[in-house]
Design a protein around this motif. Structure first.
Motif, PDB file in Angstrom:
ATOM      1  N   ILE A   1       0.835  -1.206   0.000  1.00 12.08           N
ATOM      2  CA  ILE A   1       0.000   0.000   0.000  1.00 12.08           C
ATOM      3  C   ILE A   1       0.866   1.251   0.000  1.00 12.08           C
ATOM      4  N   ASP A   2       1.924   1.248   0.818  1.00 10.42           N
ATOM      5  CA  ASP A   2       2.801   2.421   0.882  1.00 10.42           C
ATOM      6  C   ASP A   2       3.529   2.658  -0.437  1.00 10.42           C
ATOM      7  N   GLY A   3       3.696   1.614  -1.258  1.00  6.94           N
ATOM      8  CA  GLY A   3       4.393   1.762  -2.526  1.00  6.94           C
ATOM      9  C   GLY A   3       3.540   2.315  -3.652  1.00  6.94           C
ATOM     10  N   LEU A   4       2.261   2.526  -3.411  1.00  6.62           N
ATOM     11  CA  LEU A   4       1.367   3.034  -4.445  1.00  6.62           C
ATOM     12  C   LEU A   4       1.454   4.562  -4.556  1.00  6.62           C
ATOM     13  N   GLN A   5       0.953   5.068  -5.652  1.00  4.13           N
ATOM     14  CA  GLN A   5       0.824   6.506  -5.832  1.00  4.13           C
ATOM     15  C   GLN A   5      -0.415   7.002  -5.071  1.00  4.13           C
ATOM     16  N   PRO A   6      -0.455   8.289  -4.722  1.00  6.25           N
ATOM     17  CA  PRO A   6      -1.603   8.808  -3.959  1.00  6.25           C
ATOM     18  C   PRO A   6      -2.947   8.506  -4.601  1.00  6.25           C
ATOM     19  N   HIS A   7      -3.074   8.698  -5.917  1.00  7.76           N
ATOM     20  CA  HIS A   7      -4.368   8.444  -6.558  1.00  7.76           C
ATOM     21  C   HIS A   7      -4.707   6.958  -6.548  1.00  7.76           C
ATOM     22  N   GLU A   8      -3.668   6.093  -6.533  1.00  6.04           N
ATOM     23  CA  GLU A   8      -3.905   4.644  -6.474  1.00  6.04           C
ATOM     24  C   GLU A   8      -4.396   4.240  -5.089  1.00  6.04           C
ATOM     25  N   ARG A   9      -3.830   4.849  -4.053  1.00 10.50           N
ATOM     26  CA  ARG A   9      -4.302   4.552  -2.697  1.00 10.50           C
ATOM     27  C   ARG A   9      -5.752   4.995  -2.522  1.00 10.50           C
ATOM     28  N   LYS A  10      -6.085   6.155  -3.100  1.00 12.43           N
ATOM     29  CA  LYS A  10      -7.457   6.640  -2.999  1.00 12.43           C
ATOM     30  C   LYS A  10      -8.417   5.690  -3.702  1.00 12.43           C
ATOM     31  N   GLU A  11      -8.050   5.232  -4.894  1.00 10.09           N
ATOM     32  CA  GLU A  11      -8.902   4.294  -5.629  1.00 10.09           C
ATOM     33  C   GLU A  11      -9.003   2.961  -4.893  1.00 10.09           C
ATOM     34  N   LEU A  12      -7.902   2.533  -4.289  1.00 12.83           N
ATOM     35  CA  LEU A  12      -7.901   1.282  -3.536  1.00 12.83           C
ATOM     36  C   LEU A  12      -8.853   1.369  -2.346  1.00 12.83           C
ATOM     37  N   LEU A  13      -8.860   2.513  -1.666  1.00 14.97           N
ATOM     38  CA  LEU A  13      -9.788   2.709  -0.546  1.00 14.97           C
ATOM     39  C   LEU A  13     -11.229   2.600  -1.021  1.00 14.97           C
ATOM     40  N   PHE A  14     -11.524   3.196  -2.166  1.00  9.72           N
ATOM     41  CA  PHE A  14     -12.877   3.128  -2.721  1.00  9.72           C
ATOM     42  C   PHE A  14     -13.272   1.683  -3.019  1.00  9.72           C
ATOM     43  N   MET A  15     -12.359   0.908  -3.595  1.00  5.47           N
ATOM     44  CA  MET A  15     -12.674  -0.488  -3.934  1.00  5.47           C
ATOM     45  C   MET A  15     -12.859  -1.330  -2.680  1.00  5.47           C
ATOM     46  N   ALA A  16     -12.010  -1.098  -1.670  1.00  8.21           N
ATOM     47  CA  ALA A  16     -12.150  -1.844  -0.415  1.00  8.21           C
ATOM     48  C   ALA A  16     -13.462  -1.502   0.282  1.00  8.21           C
TER      49      ALA A  16
ATOM     50  N   SER B   1      -2.244   4.198   5.864  1.00  7.31           N
ATOM     51  CA  SER B   1      -1.225   4.604   4.898  1.00  7.31           C
ATOM     52  C   SER B   1      -1.518   6.005   4.367  1.00  7.31           C
ATOM     53  N   ARG B   2      -2.781   6.279   4.061  1.00  4.61           N
ATOM     54  CA  ARG B   2      -3.129   7.609   3.546  1.00  4.61           C
ATOM     55  C   ARG B   2      -2.879   8.697   4.588  1.00  4.61           C
ATOM     56  N   ILE B   3      -3.115   8.369   5.856  1.00  3.58           N
ATOM     57  CA  ILE B   3      -2.829   9.340   6.915  1.00  3.58           C
ATOM     58  C   ILE B   3      -1.326   9.576   7.021  1.00  3.58           C
ATOM     59  N   ARG B   4      -0.532   8.510   6.956  1.00 11.06           N
ATOM     60  CA  ARG B   4       0.925   8.659   7.024  1.00 11.06           C
ATOM     61  C   ARG B   4       1.447   9.528   5.888  1.00 11.06           C
ATOM     62  N   HIS B   5       0.806   9.411   4.725  1.00 14.01           N
ATOM     63  CA  HIS B   5       1.218  10.203   3.576  1.00 14.01           C
ATOM     64  C   HIS B   5       0.467  11.534   3.490  1.00 14.01           C
ATOM     65  N   ARG B   6      -0.261  11.875   4.556  1.00 14.04           N
ATOM     66  CA  ARG B   6      -1.012  13.132   4.658  1.00 14.04           C
ATOM     67  C   ARG B   6      -2.003  13.281   3.506  1.00 14.04           C
TER      68      ARG B   6
END
Length: 251
Positions: free
Chosen positions: A17-32, A54-59
């Motif tokens: 999760i930490d290795g993803l790009q910000p927009h990928e983490r956002k999309e992943l959250l939506f899918m989960a 992870s999103r919080i850690r990456h602000r």
């Protein structure tokens, strides 16, 4: 859900999760969140927690995203995790205290929602005669039923004395709807099933996807009648009075 599990969910870990790009983490959250909405299984809630951490850690995490995950943690009864996430993220308006959460043997239990306080307590389904309203504070038909019953002095008195308004277990995360309900109908305080599996199938219908409102009329612990729905084409005050007479708490 199956595609999500096969392609993503079953392979998620912090490093990935930490290795993803910000927009990928956002999309992943939506899918989960979509998978969790479909099944509300603990594994999906755990994945939501990993992603939002992870999103919080990456602000990156927004207040809406954090609140969504807090709600799902509450619905899964992960109280410590919900409190940790709310405090770590500085989420406002999501503070709560939890009391008396020890499990109760051989008894259905409910959570009493009183502002920010949650209290677990047993619920007696065997008392002489009563009516349980399986209801959701956010359901418009339940709100209409509460309004109409409140406006009927005879029904209001009976439901105050012998009625219980109980929400399905997955409703707990939407605390603002309980607050609004308590403001409008303080004489019908809502409770939440702690775990629907504790409850007899004769009351829940054997499902966690409980249609609301459903009126369950009990006499000495046995279901005598069930009435589903409210309004035109469904139940009304006359039908409730008939059922209440059948179990001996109306004349």
């Amino acid at each position: 859900m199956h595609a999500y599990d096969r392609l993503l969910g079953d392979h998620l870990d912090v490093r990935m999760i930490d290795g993803l790009q910000p927009h990928e983490r956002k999309e992943l959250l939506f899918m989960a969140e979509s998978a969790n909405f479909g099944a509300r299984w603990p594994k999906y809630t755990r994945q939501l927690e990993l992603i939002i951490d992870s999103r919080i850690r990456h602000r990156e995490g927004s207040a809406n995203e954090i609140e969504l995950v807090c709600r799902e943690l509450l619905n899964q009864r992960q109280f410590a995790a919900a409190r940790r996430l709310a405090q770590a993220s500085g989420l406002q308006g999501f503070e709560f205290t939890i009391e008396n959460l020890a499990p109760r043997a051989n008894s259905p239990t409910v959570l009493s929602v009183d502002g920010p306080k949650l209290t677990r307590k047993p619920f007696d389904v065997t008392r002489d005669a009563q009516v349980i309203v399986l209801s959701s504070p956010g359901c418009p038909h339940c709100l209409e039923a509460a309004r109409d019953i409140s406006n009927d002095p005879r029904l209001k008195e009976i439901f105050m004395a012998r009625g219980a308004w109980i929400a399905p277990a997955y409703d707990l995360g939407y605390g603002e709807t309980f607050t609004k309900w308590n403001q409008n109908y303080p004489w019908f305080p809502p409770l939440v099933m702690y775990d629907a599996r504790e409850w007899p199938d004769s009351i829940t219908g054997g499902t966690t996807a409980i249609p609301t409102p459903t009126f369950v009329f009990l006499e000495n612990g046995k279901v005598r009648r069930r009435i589903m729905g409210w309004g035109p084409g469904a139940a009304d005050e006359t039908e409730l009075l008939t059922a209440l007479k059948e179990i001996g708490i109306a004349r």
